[in-house]
Design an enzyme around this catalytic site. Structure first.
Site, PDB file in Angstrom:
ATOM      1  N   THR A 140     -77.875  42.465  57.831  1.00 37.92           N
ATOM      2  CA  THR A 140     -78.629  42.119  56.501  1.00 37.92           C
ATOM      3  C   THR A 140     -77.909  41.109  55.841  1.00 37.92           C
ATOM      4  OG1 THR A 140     -79.402  43.271  54.719  1.00 37.92           O
ATOM      5  CG2 THR A 140     -77.291  43.835  55.461  1.00 37.92           C
ATOM      6  N   LYS A 154     -77.881  36.837  58.376  1.00 38.11           N
ATOM      7  CA  LYS A 154     -79.022  36.928  59.302  1.00 38.11           C
ATOM      8  C   LYS A 154     -79.124  35.716  60.076  1.00 38.11           C
ATOM      9  CE  LYS A 154     -82.060  40.520  57.435  1.00 38.11           C
ATOM     10  NZ  LYS A 154     -83.397  41.000  57.136  1.00 38.11           N
ATOM     11  N   ASN A 211     -82.257  40.141  62.847  1.00 41.12           N
ATOM     12  CA  ASN A 211     -81.815  41.584  62.056  1.00 41.12           C
ATOM     13  C   ASN A 211     -81.223  42.643  62.774  1.00 41.12           C
ATOM     14  OD1 ASN A 211     -84.184  42.655  62.806  1.00 41.12           O
ATOM     15  ND2 ASN A 211     -84.579  43.777  60.901  1.00 41.12           N
ATOM     16  N   GLY A 225     -88.380  33.611  50.606  1.00 34.14           N
ATOM     17  CA  GLY A 225     -86.984  34.112  51.071  1.00 34.14           C
ATOM     18  C   GLY A 225     -87.119  34.610  52.632  1.00 34.14           C
ATOM     19  N   GLY A 226     -85.881  35.111  53.122  1.00 33.06           N
ATOM     20  CA  GLY A 226     -85.760  35.741  54.349  1.00 33.06           C
ATOM     21  C   GLY A 226     -86.920  36.586  54.844  1.00 33.06           C
ATOM     22  N   ALA A 227     -87.204  37.568  53.933  1.00 32.08           N
ATOM     23  CA  ALA A 227     -88.138  38.415  54.602  1.00 32.08           C
ATOM     24  C   ALA A 227     -89.271  37.858  54.577  1.00 32.08           C
ATOM     25  CB  ALA A 227     -88.156  39.609  53.582  1.00 32.08           C
ATOM     26  N   ARG A 270     -90.903  30.744  43.246  1.00 32.93           N
ATOM     27  CA  ARG A 270     -90.534  30.277  42.197  1.00 32.93           C
ATOM     28  C   ARG A 270     -90.075  28.834  42.673  1.00 32.93           C
ATOM     29  NH1 ARG A 270     -85.458  33.431  40.159  1.00 32.93           N
ATOM     30  NH2 ARG A 270     -84.484  32.628  41.996  1.00 32.93           N
ATOM     31  N   GLY A 272     -92.897  49.717  50.748  1.00 36.15           N
ATOM     32  CA  GLY A 272     -91.909  48.617  51.501  1.00 36.15           C
ATOM     33  C   GLY A 272     -91.064  49.771  52.592  1.00 36.15           C
TER      34      GLY A 272
HETATM   35  P1  NAP Z   1     -84.065  36.495  49.777  1.00 35.17           P
HETATM   36  O1  NAP Z   1     -83.970  35.808  50.988  1.00 35.17           O
HETATM   37  O2  NAP Z   1     -82.705  36.512  48.929  1.00 35.17           O
HETATM   38  O3  NAP Z   1     -85.308  36.035  49.004  1.00 35.17           O
HETATM   39  C1  NAP Z   1     -85.619  36.464  47.781  1.00 35.17           C
HETATM   40  C2  NAP Z   1     -86.810  35.855  47.181  1.00 35.17           C
HETATM   41  O4  NAP Z   1     -87.223  36.415  45.803  1.00 35.17           O
HETATM   42  C3  NAP Z   1     -87.052  34.175  47.028  1.00 35.17           C
HETATM   43  O5  NAP Z   1     -88.433  34.019  47.330  1.00 35.17           O
HETATM   44  C4  NAP Z   1     -86.689  33.911  45.444  1.00 35.17           C
HETATM   45  O6  NAP Z   1     -87.299  33.087  45.027  1.00 35.17           O
HETATM   46  C5  NAP Z   1     -87.391  35.526  44.909  1.00 35.17           C
HETATM   47  N1  NAP Z   1     -86.846  35.867  43.627  1.00 35.17           N
HETATM   48  C6  NAP Z   1     -85.577  36.354  43.366  1.00 35.17           C
HETATM   49  N2  NAP Z   1     -85.598  36.604  42.170  1.00 35.17           N
HETATM   50  C7  NAP Z   1     -86.733  36.119  41.431  1.00 35.17           C
HETATM   51  C8  NAP Z   1     -87.030  35.918  40.446  1.00 35.17           C
HETATM   52  N3  NAP Z   1     -86.389  36.457  39.190  1.00 35.17           N
HETATM   53  N4  NAP Z   1     -88.520  35.536  39.721  1.00 35.17           N
HETATM   54  C9  NAP Z   1     -89.333  35.100  40.878  1.00 35.17           C
HETATM   55  N5  NAP Z   1     -88.800  34.928  42.256  1.00 35.17           N
HETATM   56  C10 NAP Z   1     -87.403  35.659  42.603  1.00 35.17           C
HETATM   57  O7  NAP Z   1     -84.279  37.984  49.865  1.00 35.17           O
HETATM   58  P2  NAP Z   1     -84.984  38.762  51.051  1.00 35.17           P
HETATM   59  O8  NAP Z   1     -84.227  38.989  52.346  1.00 35.17           O
HETATM   60  O9  NAP Z   1     -86.143  37.816  51.306  1.00 35.17           O
HETATM   61  O10 NAP Z   1     -85.410  40.136  50.387  1.00 35.17           O
HETATM   62  C11 NAP Z   1     -86.509  40.335  49.475  1.00 35.17           C
HETATM   63  C12 NAP Z   1     -86.789  41.680  49.083  1.00 35.17           C
HETATM   64  O11 NAP Z   1     -87.353  42.109  50.321  1.00 35.17           O
HETATM   65  C13 NAP Z   1     -85.673  42.374  48.894  1.00 35.17           C
HETATM   66  O12 NAP Z   1     -85.932  43.318  47.723  1.00 35.17           O
HETATM   67  C14 NAP Z   1     -85.386  43.334  49.911  1.00 35.17           C
HETATM   68  O13 NAP Z   1     -84.858  44.731  49.749  1.00 35.17           O
HETATM   69  C15 NAP Z   1     -86.841  43.444  50.438  1.00 35.17           C
HETATM   70  N6  NAP Z   1     -86.922  43.753  52.001  1.00 35.17           N
HETATM   71  C16 NAP Z   1     -87.552  44.914  52.398  1.00 35.17           C
HETATM   72  C17 NAP Z   1     -87.727  45.005  53.537  1.00 35.17           C
HETATM   73  C18 NAP Z   1     -88.317  46.437  54.214  1.00 35.17           C
HETATM   74  O14 NAP Z   1     -87.999  47.055  55.510  1.00 35.17           O
HETATM   75  N7  NAP Z   1     -89.164  46.990  53.324  1.00 35.17           N
HETATM   76  C19 NAP Z   1     -87.166  44.429  54.615  1.00 35.17           C
HETATM   77  C20 NAP Z   1     -86.528  43.010  54.266  1.00 35.17           C
HETATM   78  C21 NAP Z   1     -86.604  42.980  52.714  1.00 35.17           C
HETATM   79  P3  NAP Z   1     -86.762  31.633  44.917  1.00 35.17           P
HETATM   80  O15 NAP Z   1     -86.726  30.985  46.367  1.00 35.17           O
HETATM   81  O16 NAP Z   1     -87.206  30.590  44.041  1.00 35.17           O
HETATM   82  O17 NAP Z   1     -85.042  32.098  44.853  1.00 35.17           O
END
Ligand code: NAP
Length: 486
Positions: A282, A286, A307, A348-350, A370, A456
């Protein structure tokens, strides 16, 4: 053996902690440094009330305890209380040997020679432990690993000091958690845990119930296959609650442990030396694991992140189960051609796994984020369109599926909505990847508008079950109770 550290201010509170946890433990530690002074007079009689062996400890402030008495008085108090039926007495390694110890030996009470370092880990840990063991008592070291290399050093104690049969090795703090769960792999014959309703006995303590029911730490043996999850942070992960009950249900002698990892390189060293069979990955590792993988799937290549890592023959293989975990709950809609256009919020990553999964199924994707650069980069790779998040309203009523992939709305930020101005028509499927809380504000609005919503947690469980298959070669067993509140 699991030892419950009693943290009550009164002996009655301690007794209640023992009663609540006795099904999971083999002994308790009475910490008289945590007791109210008025309780101390009765403390020597405490072991007579219990059916389990009791360790007597009076921990100094410098060792992470609360006793602030001058050293002579502290030792006087320890001696006084030790007149009771204790099985072990903890005496710090720097306390000079005295008649008190001869008296304890004569009464058949074992001495635990302890050394604590609440700030870090001494470089001479092996020779120190060996010197302590030479004194003829049970050596205990409780130190604070600062890097993952320190954790490796603690696990190496089993090989380095195999000739010390009874020892206790503890890594405190979050980084040390694997040394508590896998205490037998450090060569320890016991480890410590706390009551779930009381304050923790030490940094990094897990509850007795978690150690016993979730991890089955006492049942780890030489044959146990070790799996885990690496991340930073990682302790919030729900994955152990998926994998450990699954292993148990199929009677697979395996354990799944969270590893707080600062360096992927160090972790791979441990994975080789402990023969770890596979692990989840995680944030933020990754991408960092990619150079260590001998083989990767098409999805890992496309998404650029992995992952799940499994050992195959003499190499590591990288998989991305987020891709299939995301698709599973909407698979039928995709196969039946119900989804032509999707709006993905976040890049982002997801989001990368989501966008590639949709693109590979010929669904037209619009990415809003954003930071526009990230949206553009992902859209360019997948031949999609992109926009800045503030323009999200332009796409209302235009798509069949909306996928929310940002961390906005995630606990503790539950009142936030990534696209408050976006109006749902009620015809879209709306999918939020955030799983804590179960229903985000964004999803709540979609539901109120009449949309079909997808939680989710479903993706989390699906991707976890696919990891389980990759780890074990078996389908995740049906009817396993997965308690994610743990
Ligand atoms: P990440 O790579 O850090 O990406 C975060 C994303 O959120 C980016 O697009 C970022 O935009 C945006 N963001 C963060 N703060 C923001 C704000 N205040 N306003 C607008 N956009 C904002 O994280 P990730 O790994 O993709 O994970 C994202 C979410 O998915 C997490 O909550 C995670 O727990 C969830 N997730 C769930 C599963 C599941 O199995 N259900 C699997 C994976 C992830 P910028 O690019 O502009 O910074």
């Amino acid at each position: 053996m699991l030892c419950l550290t009693l943290t009550g201010a009164t002996l009655e509170e301690d007794f209640a902690q023992y009663e609540r946890n006795k099904a999971w433990i083999k002994l308790v530690e009475l910490r008289i440094d945590l007791l109210d002074p008025a309780e101390l007079e009765k403390a020597s009689a405490f072991p007579d009330r219990l059916d389990l062996p009791v360790i007597l400890t009076c921990r100094r402030i410098s060792d992470g305890g609360r006793c602030d008495l001058p050293e002579r008085q502290r030792l006087g108090l320890l001696k006084h209380v030790a007149s009771g039926n204790f099985s072990y007495v903890d005496i710090e390694d720097d306390v000079k040997k005295s008649e008190f110890e001869n008296d304890l030996h004569a009464r058949g009470i074992k001495i635990i020679r302890s050394f604590h370092d609440c700030e870090g880990m001494p470089a001479d840990i092996y020779s120190r432990l060996s010197r302590m063991a030479a004194k003829g008592d049970i050596p205990k070291i409780a130190v604070t690993p600062k890097t993952f290399m320190d954790v490796i050093a603690l696990f190496r104690i089993e090989q380095e000091l195999a000739d010390v049969p009874e020892k206790i090795v503890i890594g405190m703090g979050e980084m040390g958690v694997p040394t508590r769960i896998l205490y037998k792999r450090t060569g320890s014959f016991m480890t410590f845990c706390s009551d779930s309703l009381s304050s923790s006995g030490a940094p990094g303590h897990l509850t007795a119930r978690t150690m016993s029911e979730l991890y089955r730490a006492d049942q780890v043996d030489k044959q146990t296959h070790i799996y885990g999850i690496i991340g930073n942070p990682v302790m919030h992960t729900s994955s152990p609650m998926i994998h450990n009950p699954g292993f148990h249900a199929i009677r697979f002698n395996a354990i799944y442990v969270p590893f707080l990892v600062d360096s992927v390189r160090s972790f791979f060293k441990l994975a080789e030396s402990m023969c770890i069979y596979g692990f989840s990955v995680t944030i933020p590792h990754k991408q960092d694991v990619l150079p260590y993988l001998g083989r990767i799937t098409r999805e890992v290549k496309q998404i650029g992140s992995c992952n799940t890592v499994v050992r195959i023959q003499n190499m590591w293989k990288g998989i991305n189960t987020d891709y299939y975990g995301f698709l599973a709950p909407i698979q039928r809609d995709v196969e039946q051609g119900m989804i032509h256009t999707a709006l993905v919020i976040g890049a982002g990553g997801a989001a990368r796994a989501v966008v590639w999964a949709l693109h590979n199924h010929n669904i037209k994707v619009i990415i809003v984020n954003r930071s526009i650069e990230k949206a553009k980069a992902l859209a360019d790779e997948t031949m999609g369109s992109y926009d800045v998040l503030s323009n999200v309203g332009l796409y209302q009523g235009q798509v069949d599926l909306v996928v929310q992939t940002t961390s906005v709305g995630m606990e503790p930020d539950v009142d936030s909505d990534p696209a408050p101005g976006f109006q749902f028509t009620g015809h879209e499927i709306v999918y939020d990847l955030v799983y804590k809380p179960h229903e985000t504000k964004f999803l709540g609005r979609a539901k109120a508008a009449g949309c079909r919503v997808q939680y989710g947690i479903d993706m989390l469980l699906q991707q976890g079950k696919l990891q389980f298959e990759a780890f074990t070669g078996y389908h995740y067993p049906p009817k396993v109770y997965i308690d994610l509140s743990n």
